[in-house]
Design a protein around this motif. Structure first.
Motif, short mmCIF file in Angstrom:
data_model
loop_
_atom_site.label_atom_id
_atom_site.label_comp_id
_atom_site.label_asym_id
_atom_site.label_seq_id
_atom_site.Cartn_x
_atom_site.Cartn_y
_atom_site.Cartn_z
N THR A 174 34.52 65.23 10.43
CA THR A 174 34.77 64.77 9.07
C THR A 174 34.53 63.27 8.95
N MET A 175 34.87 62.51 9.98
CA MET A 175 34.65 61.07 9.96
C MET A 175 33.16 60.74 9.85
N LEU A 176 32.32 61.50 10.57
CA LEU A 176 30.88 61.28 10.48
C LEU A 176 30.39 61.55 9.07
N ALA A 177 30.84 62.65 8.48
CA ALA A 177 30.42 62.98 7.12
C ALA A 177 30.86 61.91 6.12
N LYS A 178 32.10 61.47 6.23
CA LYS A 178 32.63 60.47 5.30
C LYS A 178 31.93 59.13 5.46
N SER A 179 31.70 58.71 6.70
CA SER A 179 31.07 57.41 6.92
C SER A 179 29.62 57.41 6.44
N LEU A 180 28.91 58.52 6.62
CA LEU A 180 27.54 58.62 6.12
C LEU A 180 27.53 58.52 4.60
N ALA A 181 28.47 59.22 3.97
CA ALA A 181 28.54 59.19 2.51
C ALA A 181 28.90 57.81 1.99
N LYS A 182 29.86 57.16 2.64
CA LYS A 182 30.32 55.85 2.15
C LYS A 182 29.26 54.79 2.35
N SER A 183 28.43 54.92 3.37
CA SER A 183 27.44 53.89 3.67
C SER A 183 26.35 53.80 2.61
N VAL A 184 26.11 54.88 1.86
CA VAL A 184 25.02 54.87 0.87
C VAL A 184 25.53 54.75 -0.57
N ASN A 185 26.84 54.58 -0.73
CA ASN A 185 27.42 54.25 -2.03
C ASN A 185 27.15 55.30 -3.10
N GLY A 186 27.00 56.54 -2.72
CA GLY A 186 26.87 57.60 -3.70
C GLY A 186 28.22 58.21 -4.02
N SER A 187 28.26 59.08 -4.99
CA SER A 187 29.51 59.79 -5.30
C SER A 187 29.80 60.80 -4.19
N VAL A 188 31.04 60.87 -3.81
CA VAL A 188 31.45 61.70 -2.68
C VAL A 188 32.64 62.56 -3.09
N ALA A 240 26.13 51.01 10.21
CA ALA A 240 27.37 51.21 9.46
C ALA A 240 28.13 52.43 9.97
N VAL A 241 27.42 53.54 10.15
CA VAL A 241 28.07 54.76 10.63
C VAL A 241 28.56 54.58 12.06
N GLN A 242 27.81 53.82 12.86
CA GLN A 242 28.19 53.62 14.25
C GLN A 242 29.47 52.79 14.38
N GLN A 243 29.84 52.05 13.34
CA GLN A 243 31.11 51.34 13.35
C GLN A 243 32.28 52.32 13.40
N VAL A 244 32.07 53.50 12.84
CA VAL A 244 33.12 54.52 12.76
C VAL A 244 32.98 55.54 13.88
N ILE A 245 31.76 55.99 14.15
CA ILE A 245 31.48 57.00 15.17
C ILE A 245 30.82 56.30 16.35
N THR A 246 31.61 55.97 17.35
CA THR A 246 31.09 55.23 18.50
C THR A 246 30.58 56.17 19.59
N GLY A 247 29.52 55.76 20.23
CA GLY A 247 29.01 56.50 21.38
C GLY A 247 28.27 57.77 21.05
N LYS A 248 27.83 57.95 19.80
CA LYS A 248 27.11 59.16 19.41
C LYS A 248 25.84 58.82 18.63
N PRO A 249 24.94 58.04 19.22
CA PRO A 249 23.74 57.63 18.48
C PRO A 249 22.84 58.80 18.08
N GLU A 250 22.73 59.83 18.95
CA GLU A 250 21.86 60.96 18.62
C GLU A 250 22.39 61.73 17.41
#
Length: 320
Positions: free
Chosen positions: A60-74, A24-34
């Protein structure tokens, strides 16, 4: 993200959920698996993450995508020089009708808090996060308010030599389990990113892949990962070596070693194992130590690199 089939493994649901968050996060942040794996490691280890890099590389995109992927309050806090501590923690407001003070929670009350450009605020406001990050609670007017669980701060900051930034205090840096940098993407990933943004914003199409209860269960599974006394001794030896190194003025603290072990447990679980190996300890070493080690003035003047020092510590410290 693949498990080693020769090692004892956690249940398949854990592995599947890890992969779903990663994808899910990789859909937003491409090319940064590590970077994504490191962020997932900190999330599962119940730590806090510091993203440091130049503007515009996707912190910020990495932080937001991680938060959105787990459906918690952000909640997102934009740190600025005029931000007050009460703007983070909340404030008690007097009500003329009830003649009582009512606490109004600040944006720190969320499962994942994005502290954007944290080093643009002054030290007083930055220190407002210390109790929150260490004790998962807020004290206002002598009344303690517990924060939501799970709780994670994902802070972004620009390099300290950027205009309008303040250096984070050592005590606050030590509260972050890990610090990572994204860097510029590879050419192919950057082309894909630009092409994708022609049609839609990837973050807008990202849907949660887990419920908060699923994440909490994964965190509990990580906490049960086995760490032998031998591995604990190895981490302690590495920490003591950092404190005695001639180029290092301030080495890893006991808190750093505790968080190092927790990060290693999460990395072992992500790799499909229910116990920690030395390779797990080494794989998270850069992330855990690079913002904590303070070099001597002589080492800084000589251009000594912190990452090289960490590699030297790993190479020179055997598993006893």
């Amino acid at each position: 993200m693949s498990a080693n089939p020769t090692m004892p493994s956690l249940d398949s649901t854990f592995q599947s959920n890890c992969q779903r968050i990663f994808d899910a996060v990789q859909q937003v942040i491409t090319g940064k698996p590590e970077a994504i794996t490191n962020a997932l490691t900190v999330l599962l280890a119940q730590g806090h993450l510091l993203l440091e890099d130049v503007p515009g590389v996707g912190k910020t995109m990495l932080a937001k995508s991680l938060a959105k992927s787990v459906n918690g309050s952000v909640h997102r806090i934009q740190f600025t020089p005029d931000l007050l501590p009460s703007d983070v923690t909340g404030v008690s407001v007097y009500s003329p009708q009830t003649h009582e003070f009512t606490f109004h929670p600040g944006p720190i009350f969320a499962n994942i808090v994005i502290a954007d450009e944290i080093n643009r605020a002054n030290a007083k406001t930055q220190s407002a996060l210390l109790e929150c990050m260490e004790e998962t609670q807020v004290t206002v007017d002598s009344i303690t308010h517990p924060l939501e669980q799970p709780f994670m701060v994902v802070a972004t900051q620009n390099p300290v030599d950027s205009e309008g930034t303040f250096a984070l205090p050592e005590a606050q840096r030590d509260r972050f389990m890990g610090r990572i940098s994204l860097g510029y993407p590879q050419r192919e990933a950057e082309i894909s990113m630009i092409t994708g943004h022609h049609h839609h914003e990837p973050l807008e199409t990202l849907s949660p892949v887990l419920q908060l209860s699923d994440l909490q269960q994964m965190i509990e599974q990580v906490s049960s990962v086995t760490v032998t006394e031998r591995l604990s001794s190895y981490v302690v030896d590495l920490g003591r070596a950092s404190r005695n190194h001639p180029h290092i003025q301030l080495g890893a603290s006991p808190r750093a070693l505790i968080q190092w072990v927790r990060a290693a447990k999460a990395r072992a679980a992500i790799n499909g194992r229910d116990h920690v190996l030395p390779e797990d300890v080494r794989s998270v070493a850069q992330m855990v130590l690079n913002h904590r080690l303070i070099l001597t003035r002589r080492a800084v003047a000589d251009g000594v690199d912190t990452q090289d020092l960490i590699q030297e510590l790993l190479a020179s410290t055997p598993v006893s």
